[in-house]
Design an enzyme around this catalytic site. Structure first.
Site, PDB file in Angstrom:
ATOM      1  N   GLU A 108       8.684  -1.296   8.166  1.00  0.00           N
ATOM      2  CA  GLU A 108       7.584  -0.431   7.707  1.00  0.00           C
ATOM      3  C   GLU A 108       6.359  -1.312   7.431  1.00  0.00           C
ATOM      4  OE1 GLU A 108       7.418   1.339   3.684  1.00  0.00           O
ATOM      5  OE2 GLU A 108       6.933   3.243   4.637  1.00  0.00           O
ATOM      6  N   CYS A 127       3.417   8.196   4.361  1.00  0.00           N
ATOM      7  CA  CYS A 127       4.826   7.834   4.511  1.00  0.00           C
ATOM      8  C   CYS A 127       5.384   8.423   5.793  1.00  0.00           C
ATOM      9  CB  CYS A 127       5.621   8.323   3.310  1.00  0.00           C
ATOM     10  SG  CYS A 127       5.123   9.960   2.831  1.00  0.00           S
ATOM     11  N   GLU A 138      11.552   9.105  -3.487  1.00  0.00           N
ATOM     12  CA  GLU A 138      11.166   9.283  -2.079  1.00  0.00           C
ATOM     13  C   GLU A 138      10.510   7.984  -1.666  1.00  0.00           C
ATOM     14  OE1 GLU A 138      12.440  11.725  -0.607  1.00  0.00           O
ATOM     15  OE2 GLU A 138      12.993  12.816  -2.420  1.00  0.00           O
ATOM     16  N   GLY A 190       7.443   5.772  -3.635  1.00  0.00           N
ATOM     17  CA  GLY A 190       6.887   4.452  -3.348  1.00  0.00           C
ATOM     18  C   GLY A 190       7.791   3.733  -2.373  1.00  0.00           C
ATOM     19  N   SER A 191       7.774   2.426  -2.407  1.00  0.00           N
ATOM     20  CA  SER A 191       8.513   1.684  -1.391  1.00  0.00           C
ATOM     21  C   SER A 191       9.994   1.539  -1.748  1.00  0.00           C
ATOM     22  CB  SER A 191       7.869   0.318  -1.181  1.00  0.00           C
ATOM     23  OG  SER A 191       7.807  -0.365  -2.404  1.00  0.00           O
ATOM     24  N   THR A 192      10.779   1.318  -0.732  1.00  0.00           N
ATOM     25  CA  THR A 192      12.232   1.263  -0.889  1.00  0.00           C
ATOM     26  C   THR A 192      12.655   0.121  -1.807  1.00  0.00           C
ATOM     27  OG1 THR A 192      12.424   2.221   1.299  1.00  0.00           O
ATOM     28  CG2 THR A 192      14.393   1.122   0.446  1.00  0.00           C
ATOM     29  N   GLY A 193      12.036  -1.051  -1.617  1.00  0.00           N
ATOM     30  CA  GLY A 193      12.421  -2.217  -2.415  1.00  0.00           C
ATOM     31  C   GLY A 193      12.220  -1.978  -3.908  1.00  0.00           C
ATOM     32  N   VAL A 194      11.095  -1.383  -4.266  1.00  0.00           N
ATOM     33  CA  VAL A 194      10.804  -1.127  -5.688  1.00  0.00           C
ATOM     34  C   VAL A 194      11.808  -0.112  -6.248  1.00  0.00           C
ATOM     35  CG1 VAL A 194       9.101  -0.194  -7.306  1.00  0.00           C
ATOM     36  CG2 VAL A 194       8.369  -1.755  -5.506  1.00  0.00           C
ATOM     37  N   LYS A 230       3.296   6.513 -14.894  1.00  0.00           N
ATOM     38  CA  LYS A 230       2.588   5.296 -14.513  1.00  0.00           C
ATOM     39  C   LYS A 230       2.069   5.441 -13.082  1.00  0.00           C
ATOM     40  CE  LYS A 230       3.519   1.552 -12.484  1.00  0.00           C
ATOM     41  NZ  LYS A 230       2.194   1.483 -11.842  1.00  0.00           N
TER      42      LYS A 230
HETATM   43  P1  NAD Z   1       4.863   0.744  -4.187  1.00  0.00           P
HETATM   44  O1  NAD Z   1       6.344   0.750  -4.116  1.00  0.00           O
HETATM   45  O2  NAD Z   1       4.156  -0.536  -4.036  1.00  0.00           O
HETATM   46  O3  NAD Z   1       4.380   1.367  -5.581  1.00  0.00           O
HETATM   47  C1  NAD Z   1       4.907   2.582  -6.087  1.00  0.00           C
HETATM   48  C2  NAD Z   1       4.829   2.524  -7.604  1.00  0.00           C
HETATM   49  O4  NAD Z   1       5.693   1.495  -8.067  1.00  0.00           O
HETATM   50  C3  NAD Z   1       3.433   2.173  -8.111  1.00  0.00           C
HETATM   51  O5  NAD Z   1       3.179   2.906  -9.287  1.00  0.00           O
HETATM   52  C4  NAD Z   1       3.535   0.699  -8.398  1.00  0.00           C
HETATM   53  O6  NAD Z   1       2.640   0.247  -9.376  1.00  0.00           O
HETATM   54  C5  NAD Z   1       4.963   0.569  -8.873  1.00  0.00           C
HETATM   55  N1  NAD Z   1       5.525  -0.767  -8.701  1.00  0.00           N
HETATM   56  C6  NAD Z   1       5.240  -1.661  -7.721  1.00  0.00           C
HETATM   57  N2  NAD Z   1       5.977  -2.777  -7.898  1.00  0.00           N
HETATM   58  C7  NAD Z   1       6.742  -2.572  -8.985  1.00  0.00           C
HETATM   59  C8  NAD Z   1       7.722  -3.346  -9.667  1.00  0.00           C
HETATM   60  N3  NAD Z   1       8.063  -4.561  -9.262  1.00  0.00           N
HETATM   61  N4  NAD Z   1       8.315  -2.806 -10.752  1.00  0.00           N
HETATM   62  C9  NAD Z   1       8.001  -1.571 -11.173  1.00  0.00           C
HETATM   63  N5  NAD Z   1       7.068  -0.803 -10.570  1.00  0.00           N
HETATM   64  C10 NAD Z   1       6.460  -1.291  -9.484  1.00  0.00           C
HETATM   65  O7  NAD Z   1       4.367   1.826  -3.106  1.00  0.00           O
HETATM   66  P2  NAD Z   1       2.880   2.153  -2.679  1.00  0.00           P
HETATM   67  O8  NAD Z   1       2.326   1.007  -1.901  1.00  0.00           O
HETATM   68  O9  NAD Z   1       2.091   2.697  -3.812  1.00  0.00           O
HETATM   69  O10 NAD Z   1       3.133   3.387  -1.693  1.00  0.00           O
HETATM   70  C11 NAD Z   1       3.526   3.183  -0.375  1.00  0.00           C
HETATM   71  C12 NAD Z   1       5.022   3.347  -0.211  1.00  0.00           C
HETATM   72  O11 NAD Z   1       5.406   4.627  -0.677  1.00  0.00           O
HETATM   73  C13 NAD Z   1       5.466   3.275   1.236  1.00  0.00           C
HETATM   74  O12 NAD Z   1       6.683   2.593   1.318  1.00  0.00           O
HETATM   75  C14 NAD Z   1       5.650   4.739   1.600  1.00  0.00           C
HETATM   76  O13 NAD Z   1       6.537   4.960   2.672  1.00  0.00           O
HETATM   77  C15 NAD Z   1       6.157   5.304   0.324  1.00  0.00           C
HETATM   78  N6  NAD Z   1       5.909   6.733   0.207  1.00  0.00           N
HETATM   79  C16 NAD Z   1       6.952   7.560   0.419  1.00  0.00           C
HETATM   80  C17 NAD Z   1       6.776   8.928   0.350  1.00  0.00           C
HETATM   81  C18 NAD Z   1       7.921   9.862   0.584  1.00  0.00           C
HETATM   82  O14 NAD Z   1       7.777  11.040   0.319  1.00  0.00           O
HETATM   83  N7  NAD Z   1       9.040   9.372   1.071  1.00  0.00           N
HETATM   84  C19 NAD Z   1       5.515   9.441   0.041  1.00  0.00           C
HETATM   85  C20 NAD Z   1       4.461   8.552  -0.198  1.00  0.00           C
HETATM   86  C21 NAD Z   1       4.676   7.197  -0.115  1.00  0.00           C
END
Ligand code: NAD
Length: 541
Positions: free
Chosen positions: A425, A327, A293, A265-269, A212
């Site tokens: 962040e 990130c 990550e 993606g983000s920590t909360g998710v 996804k």
């Molecule tokens: P995000 O957490 O909003 O989304 C990541 C994925 O989760 C997407 O596919 C999104 O559609 C999905 N998602 C969002 N809300 C959801 C929910 N409630 N339930 C299930 N899936 C859900 O992150 P983003 O805005 O796409 O990316 C930015 C974040 O990613 C930042 O926090 C960044 O630090 C992190 N990031 C980390 C690294 C790393 O290597 N540590 C690399 C890239 C990005």
């Protein structure tokens, strides 16, 4: 049949092209940009060999020009997500048994397609979907993605060749089985390379995947799907779904065949998904692998011995390239009082020359942020900083969403080391600086370590080797990627494996052997050539 211990081509990092005026690559990519920009897309779900158009569509817009419709993508309902699972499991029967060199060939071919005929298309799609400049798209969707594919093939062979010792009369072997079930790859908007790598790395190791992508990256994800198909990836190995994220995630995590999650993606998710996995733990056939990550609040700390110009350049590049949406982007900095006037002067001079606008104009150093919600959040923090007495906006601070979601590279200086924007962040072009007293170097290291919950990247600048050693020790757990005299961004596959700990993730280091090990389940095989025929041991006699 694999009658040979095949050597894979040695992985080398894909050279970054210059895109200088007059270069072929510049012309090709800008032409592809124009062509894609002016063609409406109708992006289906990809399940098995089928392109599925549900009619339940969402519009796509580039973030730097949000009135320009690019087309639509189709959303999955629950039944289609379940179909993606069953299709993946069906494909697994053949895919898991495919000889490794053929899996390797498919992904090596994908790398060559990206390096050659698909380079302009994937870079232009990334520029359009994610508002990346030519250079930022090149180092992401071309070079980093190619590197992931090539290096992972090499790491796979490293894993397979790791074998145990055998004693006399016995042959011990380890086979690295794919996980039993399917892997859920869920990817962020900010890197096309990560988006492609999360499903591909699991698939390379013989797994089947439901993927996804982020809604704001679907436009460039479609090119990844095209490349994998052309490279010969069999139908059903990677199935692509989009739509309601929570519904998709709940459906996939409820399956007894769920075997692992590959998330960035983000920590909360990520935390919400880990919680759901915990709630479902009794339903699974196997303990799932949880790889994520996540967020960061990446730091730069300068020692008084460091060079103001070097620090200023690292901050300008580290904090503002790709609008601070890496990130690894520098989002907090600690500068000694004796050095701050010079760093401020250099940064001010550089920021005054930075142009912001459409990525189609190569002279723009920055473009828009990814979405309206990100824009609104960042604008709120900037307004708050303008109003707060313990913060001062020293550069930038303007924003405008009339055409695209544009936020000026912004520097906030705070006198409060616990100020909101130095801890949280923000994921945008906003850098917060705390100016410390030169004599308080050691105390400031402690502050850097304890201010944020994250531990992704961090950089120290120092000409003094003792100070560098002290910082390396004091910040041992503050970053998974630690830089000495360099900006904290720009990790290269095969050179600086990437990932952080604490609230920044499970630190499984994308683009390394460590990550691929999460997608296999080793089976130890002991074969005895001449089995015993008498139960009695000599000591009994
Ligand atoms: P995000 O957490 O909003 O989304 C990541 C994925 O989760 C997407 O596919 C999104 O559609 C999905 N998602 C969002 N809300 C959801 C929910 N409630 N339930 C299930 N899936 C859900 O992150 P983003 O805005 O796409 O990316 C930015 C974040 O990613 C930042 O926090 C960044 O630090 C992190 N990031 C980390 C690294 C790393 O290597 N540590 C690399 C890239 C990005």
């Amino acid at each position: 049949m694999s009658n040979g211990f095949y050597k894979v081509p040695a992985a080398v990092n894909e050279p970054v092209k210059s895109y200088a005026p007059g270069s072929k690559e510049r012309e090709l990519t800008l032409n592809s940009f124009k062509e894609q920009y002016n063609t409406q897309v109708d992006i289906p779900l990809f399940i098995g060999g089928e392109e599925i158009r549900t009619g339940d569509t969402k519009d796509l817009f580039p973030p730097f020009d949000h009135k320009h419709k690019l087309g639509v993508y189709h959303q999955a309902d629950k039944a289609l997500v379940e179909k993606a699972i069953s299709t993946a499991l069906e494909a697994k029967k053949k895919w898991a048994n495919m000889p490794w060199e053929h899996r390797a060939s498919i992904f090596l071919k994908a790398a060559e397609l990206l390096a050659g005929p698909y380079r302009a298309k994937i870079n232009a799609a990334t520029m359009i979907a994610q508002a990346k400049t030519l250079h930022q798209a090149e180092i992401d969707s071309a070079c980093e993605f190619i590197d992931f594919l090539r290096f992972n093939v090499q790491f796979m062979t490293q894993i397979y060749s790791e074998q145990p010792a055998s004693s006399e009369g016995v042959w011990n072997r380890i086979e690295h089985r794919p996980l039993e079930g399917f892997v859920y790859a869920i990817t962020p908007f900010n890197f096309t390379a990560i988006s492609g790598n999360l499903p591909a790395s699991a698939a390379l190791m013989g797994n089947v995947v439901v993927w996804k992508p982020s809604a704001t990256q679907i436009y460039s994800a479609r090119v990844i799907v095209e490349v994998f198909k052309l490279a010969g990836l069999p139908d059903g190995v990677i199935n692509v779904v989009y739509g309601n994220s929570a519904m998709i995630t709940d459906t996939l995590l409820a399956s007894p065949d769920f075997a692992g999650i590959h998330f960035t993606g983000s920590t909360g998710v990520f935390n919400s998904m880990w919680t759901k996995i915990g709630q479902n733990i009794n339903n699974y056939k196997t303990y799932p692998r949880i790889v994520g990550e996540t967020g960061g609040k990446d730091f730069v700390i300068a020692h008084p011995s460091s060079c103001a110009k070097e620090v200023a350049v690292a901050l300008t590049r580290g904090a503002f390239e790709y609008q601070g949406q890496k990130c690894s982007a520098a989002s907090r900095a600690y500068i000694p009082a004796s050095m701050w006037p010079k760093v401020k002067e250099y940064m001010g001079a550089d920021l005054a020359t930075i142009k912001m606008g459409t990525p189609e104009d190569p002279s723009n150093f920055v473009s828009s942020v990814i979405s309206e919600s990100s824009f609104d959040k960042l604008a709120k923090y900037i307004d708050q900083a303008q109003a707060d007495s313990d913060a001062e906006v020293v550069f930038g601070g303007k924003y405008d969403k009339s055409v695209g979601y544009f936020i000026e590279p912004t520097v906030i200086v705070t006198t409060n080391p616990q100020y909101e924007t130095i801890k949280t962040e923000l994921f945008g072009p906003v850098l917060t600086i705390y100016v410390y007293e030169d004599a308080k170097w050691s105390e400031t290291l402690k502050l850097v370590d304890e201010t944020s919950v994250y531990a992704l990247t961090g950089a120290i600048f120092s000409k003094c080797r003792y100070a560098a050693i002290e910082a390396t020790d004091a910040l041992v757990n503050a970053a998974g990627n630690f830089y000495i005299n360099d900006k904290p961004t720009g990790a290269v596959v095969g050179q600086q494996p990437f990932g952080g700990a604490r609230a920044s993730g499970t630190n499984d280091k994308a683009g390394s052997v460590l990550n691929l090990l999460r997608w296999v389940s080793p089976r130890t095989i002991k074969e005895t050539f001449v089995p015993a025929t008498d139960y009695k041991y000599p000591f009994l006699g």
